[in-house]
Design a protein around this motif. Structure first.
Motif, mmCIF file in Angstrom:
data_model
loop_
_atom_site.group_PDB
_atom_site.id
_atom_site.type_symbol
_atom_site.label_atom_id
_atom_site.label_comp_id
_atom_site.label_asym_id
_atom_site.label_seq_id
_atom_site.Cartn_x
_atom_site.Cartn_y
_atom_site.Cartn_z
ATOM 1 N N GLU A 194 64.096 -78.826 -13.736
ATOM 2 C CA GLU A 194 62.835 -78.989 -14.470
ATOM 3 C C GLU A 194 62.724 -80.398 -15.035
ATOM 4 O O GLU A 194 61.676 -81.040 -14.963
ATOM 5 C CB GLU A 194 62.756 -77.958 -15.592
ATOM 6 C CG GLU A 194 61.389 -77.846 -16.245
ATOM 7 C CD GLU A 194 60.356 -77.232 -15.328
ATOM 8 O OE1 GLU A 194 59.296 -77.888 -15.120
ATOM 9 O OE2 GLU A 194 60.582 -76.122 -14.818
ATOM 10 N N LEU A 250 61.668 -71.088 -19.112
ATOM 11 C CA LEU A 250 60.369 -71.727 -19.297
ATOM 12 C C LEU A 250 60.383 -72.833 -20.348
ATOM 13 O O LEU A 250 59.447 -73.614 -20.433
ATOM 14 C CB LEU A 250 59.316 -70.690 -19.696
ATOM 15 C CG LEU A 250 58.992 -69.616 -18.667
ATOM 16 C CD1 LEU A 250 57.865 -68.727 -19.191
ATOM 17 C CD2 LEU A 250 58.602 -70.228 -17.326
ATOM 18 N N HIS A 264 51.608 -68.640 -22.512
ATOM 19 C CA HIS A 264 52.560 -67.708 -23.117
ATOM 20 C C HIS A 264 52.955 -68.120 -24.533
ATOM 21 O O HIS A 264 53.745 -67.419 -25.165
ATOM 22 C CB HIS A 264 53.811 -67.589 -22.247
ATOM 23 C CG HIS A 264 53.574 -66.966 -20.915
ATOM 24 N ND1 HIS A 264 53.258 -65.635 -20.766
ATOM 25 C CD2 HIS A 264 53.581 -67.495 -19.663
ATOM 26 C CE1 HIS A 264 53.099 -65.356 -19.476
ATOM 27 N NE2 HIS A 264 53.281 -66.473 -18.794
ATOM 28 N N GLN A 317 61.992 -82.945 -12.230
ATOM 29 C CA GLN A 317 60.612 -82.925 -11.773
ATOM 30 C C GLN A 317 59.678 -83.582 -12.773
ATOM 31 O O GLN A 317 58.635 -84.124 -12.394
ATOM 32 C CB GLN A 317 60.171 -81.479 -11.528
ATOM 33 C CG GLN A 317 60.878 -80.802 -10.368
ATOM 34 C CD GLN A 317 60.351 -79.409 -10.111
ATOM 35 O OE1 GLN A 317 59.141 -79.174 -10.100
ATOM 36 N NE2 GLN A 317 61.251 -78.469 -9.917
ATOM 37 N N THR A 318 60.052 -83.563 -14.033
ATOM 38 C CA THR A 318 59.187 -84.102 -15.086
ATOM 39 C C THR A 318 59.477 -85.562 -15.399
ATOM 40 O O THR A 318 58.580 -86.399 -15.420
ATOM 41 C CB THR A 318 59.359 -83.269 -16.372
ATOM 42 O OG1 THR A 318 59.156 -81.896 -16.070
ATOM 43 C CG2 THR A 318 58.354 -83.714 -17.435
ATOM 44 N N SER A 338 58.148 -75.968 -19.731
ATOM 45 C CA SER A 338 57.644 -76.075 -18.361
ATOM 46 C C SER A 338 56.147 -75.784 -18.303
ATOM 47 O O SER A 338 55.634 -74.960 -19.066
ATOM 48 C CB SER A 338 58.388 -75.086 -17.461
ATOM 49 O OG SER A 338 57.749 -74.968 -16.204
ATOM 50 N N PRO A 339 55.428 -76.427 -17.375
ATOM 51 C CA PRO A 339 54.009 -76.085 -17.174
ATOM 52 C C PRO A 339 53.840 -74.616 -16.792
ATOM 53 O O PRO A 339 52.778 -74.041 -17.019
ATOM 54 C CB PRO A 339 53.590 -77.010 -16.020
ATOM 55 C CG PRO A 339 54.561 -78.136 -16.057
ATOM 56 C CD PRO A 339 55.862 -77.548 -16.521
ATOM 57 N N LYS A 340 54.873 -74.022 -16.240
ATOM 58 C CA LYS A 340 54.795 -72.605 -15.852
ATOM 59 C C LYS A 340 54.701 -71.697 -17.069
ATOM 60 O O LYS A 340 54.378 -70.512 -16.940
ATOM 61 C CB LYS A 340 56.020 -72.227 -15.024
ATOM 62 C CG LYS A 340 56.120 -72.951 -13.690
ATOM 63 C CD LYS A 340 57.277 -72.450 -12.850
ATOM 64 C CE LYS A 340 58.624 -72.905 -13.366
ATOM 65 N NZ LYS A 340 58.856 -74.341 -13.176
ATOM 66 N N ALA A 341 54.979 -72.234 -18.254
ATOM 67 C CA ALA A 341 54.918 -71.438 -19.477
ATOM 68 C C ALA A 341 53.512 -71.389 -20.059
ATOM 69 O O ALA A 341 53.280 -70.712 -21.075
ATOM 70 C CB ALA A 341 55.877 -72.022 -20.515
ATOM 71 N N ARG A 342 52.573 -72.077 -19.460
ATOM 72 C CA ARG A 342 51.218 -72.172 -19.998
ATOM 73 C C ARG A 342 50.624 -70.779 -20.234
ATOM 74 O O ARG A 342 50.696 -69.904 -19.388
ATOM 75 C CB ARG A 342 50.333 -72.941 -19.026
ATOM 76 C CG ARG A 342 48.930 -73.212 -19.538
ATOM 77 C CD ARG A 342 48.192 -74.107 -18.567
ATOM 78 N NE ARG A 342 48.862 -75.395 -18.429
ATOM 79 C CZ ARG A 342 48.634 -76.233 -17.410
ATOM 80 N NH1 ARG A 342 47.798 -75.895 -16.451
ATOM 81 N NH2 ARG A 342 49.271 -77.387 -17.366
ATOM 82 N N HIS A 393 51.583 -80.113 -20.967
ATOM 83 C CA HIS A 393 52.219 -78.932 -21.543
ATOM 84 C C HIS A 393 53.737 -78.951 -21.399
ATOM 85 O O HIS A 393 54.369 -77.908 -21.434
ATOM 86 C CB HIS A 393 51.653 -77.643 -20.948
ATOM 87 C CG HIS A 393 50.219 -77.425 -21.304
ATOM 88 N ND1 HIS A 393 49.827 -76.742 -22.435
ATOM 89 C CD2 HIS A 393 49.091 -77.831 -20.689
ATOM 90 C CE1 HIS A 393 48.515 -76.712 -22.485
ATOM 91 N NE2 HIS A 393 48.043 -77.362 -21.454
ATOM 92 N N GLN A 439 63.340 -66.418 -15.553
ATOM 93 C CA GLN A 439 63.059 -67.840 -15.316
ATOM 94 C C GLN A 439 63.009 -68.586 -16.636
ATOM 95 O O GLN A 439 62.338 -68.153 -17.579
ATOM 96 C CB GLN A 439 61.729 -67.998 -14.579
ATOM 97 C CG GLN A 439 61.404 -69.421 -14.178
ATOM 98 C CD GLN A 439 60.128 -69.490 -13.354
ATOM 99 O OE1 GLN A 439 59.224 -68.681 -13.492
ATOM 100 N NE2 GLN A 439 60.056 -70.478 -12.473
#
Length: 307
Positions: A89, A134, A211, A92-93, A205-209, A7, A132
């Motif tokens: 971000e 995303l 949305h 990390q990716t 970001s995976p944190k956006a999954r 993602h 944040q």
């Protein structure tokens, strides 16, 4: 690179109208880093203005809260204060894995990548939820003014810091080698002669999954391209990314460079084998039509199965 990995969508592209040599050195692809070097605030250009048409470009409102939980995902222009989070971000990716135990150096390499993609960018949009970041898109439209005119100066400062470190200098050489390969592929394909825009960076970001951030960023960029009269755009990507995403969007692969055919690539051995490189291009309007046809086809198949 254009990518979807767990993602995370990312389109990495080299600068339009670039050349090898000294200028290429300031436009290389690297992993991202967070450096103490100050970043000059981005200038506002007409790319940030709200178009008179294309409602898809307008920020989401509270009516979208149902799909974003109790909060609302906002879409807005990039600011200089977003860069540390974006660099982190990216690191990390796609960070420089051999430097994983030297995070400051890894973040510096990653910062170089981000600044490379920001160089030449004329439109940069960020998706934000509860403060944040995303996701984002960096794009360049021919004839428009770059948002960050001091990018080359910042890149030169990063390069000086990398050269001062033995490991960093190797990372920089491999990064520049990679960009030269992308530049050659772009020249051979002559993609710049048939396109008016470039998607330089697409990251979610995976944190956006959950949305819908990736799809919204993509649709908003396509609407923007159409509003600016772009008939065709292109991007660079590689096999570290899910290139199938671009096939799904109706893009075509114009050129590719398969690493196995280039043993001379294995120069420094730090990155390991160089990735397969691709250039994709698409038409904003055709991308939208392609998605509609694909959706209608799925609906028809489900109807036949009685779903």
């Amino acid at each position: 690179m254009g990518a979807i990995r767990d993602h995370i969508h990312h389109a990495k592209a080299s600068s339009r109208n670039h050349t090898d040599g000294a200028h290429t050195e300031n436009r290389s692809r690297s992993s991202i880093q967070r450096s103490p070097q100050a970043v000059v605030p981005l200038q506002t250009t007409r790319s940030h203005a709200k178009p008179a048409v294309s409602a898809a470009l307008m920020p989401k409102t509270s009516s979208d809260a149902a799909t974003a939980g109790s909060s609302v995902v906002m879409y807005r222009p990039l600011t200089a204060t977003d860069l540390p989070a974006i660099i982190d971000e990216y690191d990390q990716t796609w960070g420089f894995r051999p430097l994983s135990e030297r995070r400051p150096l890894s973040q510096m390499v990653s910062k170089r990548f981000v600044m490379h993609y920001l160089e030449g960018t004329t439109r940069a949009e960020v998706a934000e939820l509860d403060g944040q970041v995303l996701g984002l898109t960096f794009a360049q439209v021919d004839g428009e003014r770059p948002l960050y005119p001091h990018a080359q100066e910042t890149l030169a400062g990063i390069d000086d810091r990398l050269r001062a470190d033995d490991t960093g200098s190797i990372a920089l050489r491999e990064t520049l080698y990679w960009h030269r390969a992308e530049n050659r592929l772009e020249r051979i394909s002559q993609i710049g002669k048939v396109t008016q825009a470039e998607l330089r960076l697409f990251l979610v970001s995976p944190k956006a999954r959950g949305h819908g951030v990736g799809g919204d960023l993509w649709r908003r960029l396509m609407a923007y391209f159409q509003d600016r009269g772009v008939k065709r755009y292109f991007l660079h990507t590689d096999n570290s990314c899910d290139v199938g995403f671009y096939d799904h969007q109706g893009l075509v692969c114009n050129a590719k460079r398969i690493a196995a055919d280039h043993p001379e690539d294995h120069v420094e051995k730090m990155y390991g084998r160089m990735n397969d490189l691709y250039i994709y291009s698409g038409e904003p309007s055709r991308t939208v039509r392609h998605r509609r046809r694909a959706g209608a086809s799925v609906a028809q198949q489900q109807s036949k199965r009685g779903e």
